[in-house]
Design a protein around this motif. Structure first.
Motif, PDB file in Angstrom:
ATOM      1  N   LEU A  73       0.796  -1.229   0.000  1.00  0.00           N
ATOM      2  CA  LEU A  73       0.000   0.000   0.000  1.00  0.00           C
ATOM      3  C   LEU A  73       0.832   1.285   0.000  1.00  0.00           C
ATOM      4  O   LEU A  73       0.274   2.372  -0.201  1.00  0.00           O
ATOM      5  CB  LEU A  73      -0.934   0.015   1.214  1.00  0.00           C
ATOM      6  CG  LEU A  73      -1.977  -1.104   1.247  1.00  0.00           C
ATOM      7  CD1 LEU A  73      -2.704  -1.103   2.587  1.00  0.00           C
ATOM      8  CD2 LEU A  73      -2.973  -0.953   0.103  1.00  0.00           C
ATOM      9  N   GLY A  74       2.133   1.166   0.245  1.00  0.00           N
ATOM     10  CA  GLY A  74       2.978   2.358   0.242  1.00  0.00           C
ATOM     11  C   GLY A  74       3.020   3.088   1.574  1.00  0.00           C
ATOM     12  O   GLY A  74       3.692   4.114   1.697  1.00  0.00           O
ATOM     13  N   TYR A  75       2.313   2.572   2.589  1.00  0.00           N
ATOM     14  CA  TYR A  75       2.297   3.178   3.925  1.00  0.00           C
ATOM     15  C   TYR A  75       3.035   2.280   4.904  1.00  0.00           C
ATOM     16  O   TYR A  75       2.895   1.047   4.859  1.00  0.00           O
ATOM     17  CB  TYR A  75       0.868   3.373   4.428  1.00  0.00           C
ATOM     18  CG  TYR A  75       0.040   4.360   3.641  1.00  0.00           C
ATOM     19  CD1 TYR A  75       0.080   5.720   3.947  1.00  0.00           C
ATOM     20  CD2 TYR A  75      -0.796   3.918   2.617  1.00  0.00           C
ATOM     21  CE1 TYR A  75      -0.695   6.630   3.222  1.00  0.00           C
ATOM     22  CE2 TYR A  75      -1.570   4.821   1.897  1.00  0.00           C
ATOM     23  CZ  TYR A  75      -1.514   6.169   2.197  1.00  0.00           C
ATOM     24  OH  TYR A  75      -2.277   7.061   1.489  1.00  0.00           O
ATOM     25  N   THR A  76       3.809   2.877   5.813  1.00  0.00           N
ATOM     26  CA  THR A  76       4.472   2.102   6.852  1.00  0.00           C
ATOM     27  C   THR A  76       3.465   1.762   7.945  1.00  0.00           C
ATOM     28  O   THR A  76       2.429   2.434   8.084  1.00  0.00           O
ATOM     29  CB  THR A  76       5.630   2.902   7.475  1.00  0.00           C
ATOM     30  OG1 THR A  76       5.089   4.056   8.154  1.00  0.00           O
ATOM     31  CG2 THR A  76       6.626   3.348   6.410  1.00  0.00           C
ATOM     32  N   PRO A  77       3.740   0.729   8.751  1.00  0.00           N
ATOM     33  CA  PRO A  77       2.858   0.428   9.873  1.00  0.00           C
ATOM     34  C   PRO A  77       2.665   1.626  10.798  1.00  0.00           C
ATOM     35  O   PRO A  77       1.559   1.857  11.308  1.00  0.00           O
ATOM     36  CB  PRO A  77       3.585  -0.721  10.590  1.00  0.00           C
ATOM     37  CG  PRO A  77       4.341  -1.403   9.497  1.00  0.00           C
ATOM     38  CD  PRO A  77       4.802  -0.287   8.601  1.00  0.00           C
TER      39      PRO A  77
ATOM     40  N   SER B  22      -8.176   4.749  10.800  1.00  0.00           N
ATOM     41  CA  SER B  22      -9.260   3.888  10.325  1.00  0.00           C
ATOM     42  C   SER B  22      -8.973   3.362   8.924  1.00  0.00           C
ATOM     43  O   SER B  22      -8.355   4.060   8.110  1.00  0.00           O
ATOM     44  CB  SER B  22     -10.577   4.664  10.308  1.00  0.00           C
ATOM     45  OG  SER B  22     -11.604   3.916   9.684  1.00  0.00           O
ATOM     46  N   TYR B  23      -9.433   2.136   8.662  1.00  0.00           N
ATOM     47  CA  TYR B  23      -9.243   1.584   7.313  1.00  0.00           C
ATOM     48  C   TYR B  23      -9.964   2.410   6.257  1.00  0.00           C
ATOM     49  O   TYR B  23      -9.603   2.400   5.081  1.00  0.00           O
ATOM     50  CB  TYR B  23      -9.680   0.127   7.242  1.00  0.00           C
ATOM     51  CG  TYR B  23     -11.170  -0.131   7.300  1.00  0.00           C
ATOM     52  CD1 TYR B  23     -12.007   0.246   6.253  1.00  0.00           C
ATOM     53  CD2 TYR B  23     -11.741  -0.777   8.387  1.00  0.00           C
ATOM     54  CE1 TYR B  23     -13.373  -0.007   6.292  1.00  0.00           C
ATOM     55  CE2 TYR B  23     -13.105  -1.026   8.438  1.00  0.00           C
ATOM     56  CZ  TYR B  23     -13.912  -0.645   7.385  1.00  0.00           C
ATOM     57  OH  TYR B  23     -15.268  -0.888   7.435  1.00  0.00           O
ATOM     58  N   SER B  24     -10.986   3.167   6.680  1.00  0.00           N
ATOM     59  CA  SER B  24     -11.727   3.991   5.719  1.00  0.00           C
ATOM     60  C   SER B  24     -10.858   5.088   5.111  1.00  0.00           C
ATOM     61  O   SER B  24     -11.208   5.670   4.082  1.00  0.00           O
ATOM     62  CB  SER B  24     -12.949   4.618   6.395  1.00  0.00           C
ATOM     63  OG  SER B  24     -12.572   5.474   7.458  1.00  0.00           O
ATOM     64  N   ASN B  25      -9.696   5.365   5.744  1.00  0.00           N
ATOM     65  CA  ASN B  25      -8.765   6.345   5.176  1.00  0.00           C
ATOM     66  C   ASN B  25      -8.052   5.821   3.936  1.00  0.00           C
ATOM     67  O   ASN B  25      -7.487   6.604   3.160  1.00  0.00           O
ATOM     68  CB  ASN B  25      -7.701   6.732   6.212  1.00  0.00           C
ATOM     69  CG  ASN B  25      -8.291   7.491   7.384  1.00  0.00           C
ATOM     70  OD1 ASN B  25      -9.466   7.850   7.376  1.00  0.00           O
ATOM     71  ND2 ASN B  25      -7.488   7.707   8.417  1.00  0.00           N
ATOM     72  N   TYR B  26      -8.086   4.504   3.748  1.00  0.00           N
ATOM     73  CA  TYR B  26      -7.298   3.889   2.683  1.00  0.00           C
ATOM     74  C   TYR B  26      -8.142   3.128   1.664  1.00  0.00           C
ATOM     75  O   TYR B  26      -7.698   2.925   0.536  1.00  0.00           O
ATOM     76  CB  TYR B  26      -6.271   2.927   3.298  1.00  0.00           C
ATOM     77  CG  TYR B  26      -5.501   3.537   4.430  1.00  0.00           C
ATOM     78  CD1 TYR B  26      -4.393   4.343   4.186  1.00  0.00           C
ATOM     79  CD2 TYR B  26      -5.898   3.343   5.751  1.00  0.00           C
ATOM     80  CE1 TYR B  26      -3.690   4.931   5.234  1.00  0.00           C
ATOM     81  CE2 TYR B  26      -5.206   3.911   6.798  1.00  0.00           C
ATOM     82  CZ  TYR B  26      -4.104   4.714   6.544  1.00  0.00           C
ATOM     83  OH  TYR B  26      -3.428   5.300   7.575  1.00  0.00           O
ATOM     84  N   ILE B  27      -9.324   2.724   2.047  1.00  0.00           N
ATOM     85  CA  ILE B  27     -10.168   1.931   1.157  1.00  0.00           C
ATOM     86  C   ILE B  27     -10.820   2.822   0.108  1.00  0.00           C
ATOM     87  O   ILE B  27     -11.083   4.003   0.352  1.00  0.00           O
ATOM     88  CB  ILE B  27     -11.246   1.176   1.982  1.00  0.00           C
ATOM     89  CG1 ILE B  27     -11.910   0.085   1.137  1.00  0.00           C
ATOM     90  CG2 ILE B  27     -12.291   2.120   2.519  1.00  0.00           C
ATOM     91  CD1 ILE B  27     -12.807  -0.825   1.941  1.00  0.00           C
ATOM     92  N   SER B  28     -11.053   2.267  -1.075  1.00  0.00           N
ATOM     93  CA  SER B  28     -11.740   3.012  -2.127  1.00  0.00           C
ATOM     94  C   SER B  28     -13.121   3.431  -1.636  1.00  0.00           C
ATOM     95  O   SER B  28     -13.836   2.640  -1.011  1.00  0.00           O
ATOM     96  CB  SER B  28     -11.874   2.137  -3.375  1.00  0.00           C
ATOM     97  OG  SER B  28     -12.613   2.791  -4.369  1.00  0.00           O
TER      98      SER B  28
ATOM     99  N   HIS C  62      -3.482   2.966  -3.009  1.00  0.00           N
ATOM    100  CA  HIS C  62      -2.056   3.045  -2.690  1.00  0.00           C
ATOM    101  C   HIS C  62      -1.675   4.489  -2.406  1.00  0.00           C
ATOM    102  O   HIS C  62      -2.345   5.432  -2.849  1.00  0.00           O
ATOM    103  CB  HIS C  62      -1.253   2.502  -3.871  1.00  0.00           C
ATOM    104  CG  HIS C  62       0.192   2.248  -3.574  1.00  0.00           C
ATOM    105  ND1 HIS C  62       1.142   3.252  -3.567  1.00  0.00           N
ATOM    106  CD2 HIS C  62       0.852   1.088  -3.295  1.00  0.00           C
ATOM    107  CE1 HIS C  62       2.317   2.734  -3.295  1.00  0.00           C
ATOM    108  NE2 HIS C  62       2.179   1.425  -3.122  1.00  0.00           N
ATOM    109  N   LYS C  63      -0.608   4.694  -1.702  1.00  0.00           N
ATOM    110  CA  LYS C  63      -0.148   6.049  -1.381  1.00  0.00           C
ATOM    111  C   LYS C  63       0.140   6.856  -2.645  1.00  0.00           C
ATOM    112  O   LYS C  63       0.007   8.090  -2.644  1.00  0.00           O
ATOM    113  CB  LYS C  63       1.110   5.978  -0.502  1.00  0.00           C
ATOM    114  CG  LYS C  63       1.468   7.293   0.178  1.00  0.00           C
ATOM    115  CD  LYS C  63       2.606   7.096   1.173  1.00  0.00           C
ATOM    116  CE  LYS C  63       2.866   8.361   1.976  1.00  0.00           C
ATOM    117  NZ  LYS C  63       3.945   8.159   2.985  1.00  0.00           N
ATOM    118  N   ASN C  64       0.493   6.159  -3.725  1.00  0.00           N
ATOM    119  CA  ASN C  64       0.767   6.862  -4.985  1.00  0.00           C
ATOM    120  C   ASN C  64      -0.498   7.112  -5.810  1.00  0.00           C
ATOM    121  O   ASN C  64      -0.431   7.635  -6.922  1.00  0.00           O
ATOM    122  CB  ASN C  64       1.793   6.098  -5.820  1.00  0.00           C
ATOM    123  CG  ASN C  64       1.299   4.718  -6.256  1.00  0.00           C
ATOM    124  OD1 ASN C  64       0.108   4.424  -6.212  1.00  0.00           O
ATOM    125  ND2 ASN C  64       2.228   3.871  -6.672  1.00  0.00           N
TER     126      ASN C  64
END
Length: 245
Positions: A74-78, A85-91, A120-122
């Protein structure tokens, strides 16, 4: 039970600092402490080097732990993801379904082979296939995600190539077919249906149905040729005449 608590409370710290010593203050490989530490070390190595994403959500859908593979996938570190929240990353389009599936898991239904899209972060889309278990006592979700992006890209490429092949056959007035001798199942491309001027919904897709369209003078030749291929596996290249409806 202690191992589960370790995952929830200490694993991310252990991963960062690698604070595991399986021999310190241990008198025998048969001791409970040695075995417990061995399990801990095995888990840490698994989480550290696996390309799959291991993570733990709390009841508010925030990451309590995520493996180092989050950066590769995903391009993000732990460190960036834990506490968020996962909602920050999910489509955005997949959030309602993810919430719905999370509710089902809370109600006691373990989830496997659930797919959604993360960003992804990109900015690129990452397809993840999930297996999820909810631990009622600790009020946490234990999750494993496999990156399916490359597979999805391959499937899309195959579908595009098939579409181009069908279009090329249509333009060139060509077709392709496949015949399963054991099942007597004949599969034609759309181009072949066009050549034979047959409605694909009405064609029975058997070898005998195909033979019926061949000019009677050529049938024995075609039958003998296909029989020889069935027995020997040798390819063939023949010319014959057909009659259209």
């Amino acid at each position: 039970e202690k191992t589960v608590c370790l995952l929830a409370d200490e694993l991310s710290e252990l991963l960062r600092e690698n604070k595991i010593d399986t021999t310190k203050d241990l008198k025998s490989v048969d001791s409970p402490d040695f075995k417990q530490n061995l399990i801990k070390e095995s888990l840490i190595k698994t989480f550290k080097f696996s390309t799959d994403v291991f993570c733990i959500f709390d009841k508010n859908n925030k990451f309590k732990f995520i493996s180092d593979s989050s950066y590769q996938v995903l391009g993000y570190t732990p460190e960036e993801m834990i506490g968020t929240s996962y909602s920050n990353y999910i489509s955005e389009e997949d959030i309602p379904l993810a919430i719905e599936r999370g509710t089902s898991v809370k109600e006691g239904f373990d989830l496997s082979l659930f797919e959604n899209r993360y960003v992804h972060k990109n900015g690129s889309i990452v397809y993840l296939m999930w297996s999820v278990h909810y631990e009622q006592k600790d009020e946490v979700f234990y999750c494993l995600a496999k990156d399916m992006t490359h597979y999805k890209q391959l499937v899309k490429k195959v579908e595009e190539n098939e579409s181009l092949l069908l279009e090329a056959q249509k333009v060139a007035k060509m077709g392709s077919w496949n015949f399963d001798f054991k099942k007597d199942k004949l599969t034609w491309s759309d181009g072949l249906y066009a050549i034979f001027e047959i409605n694909k919904e009405l064609f029975s897709e058997t070898h005998s149905s195909f033979i019926d369209f061949i000019n009677p003078e050529d049938r024995d030749f075609v039958l003998q040729t296909t029989k020889n291929t069935q027995e020997t596996g040798e390819p063939f290249n023949i010319v014959y005449r057909i009659k259209t409806p």
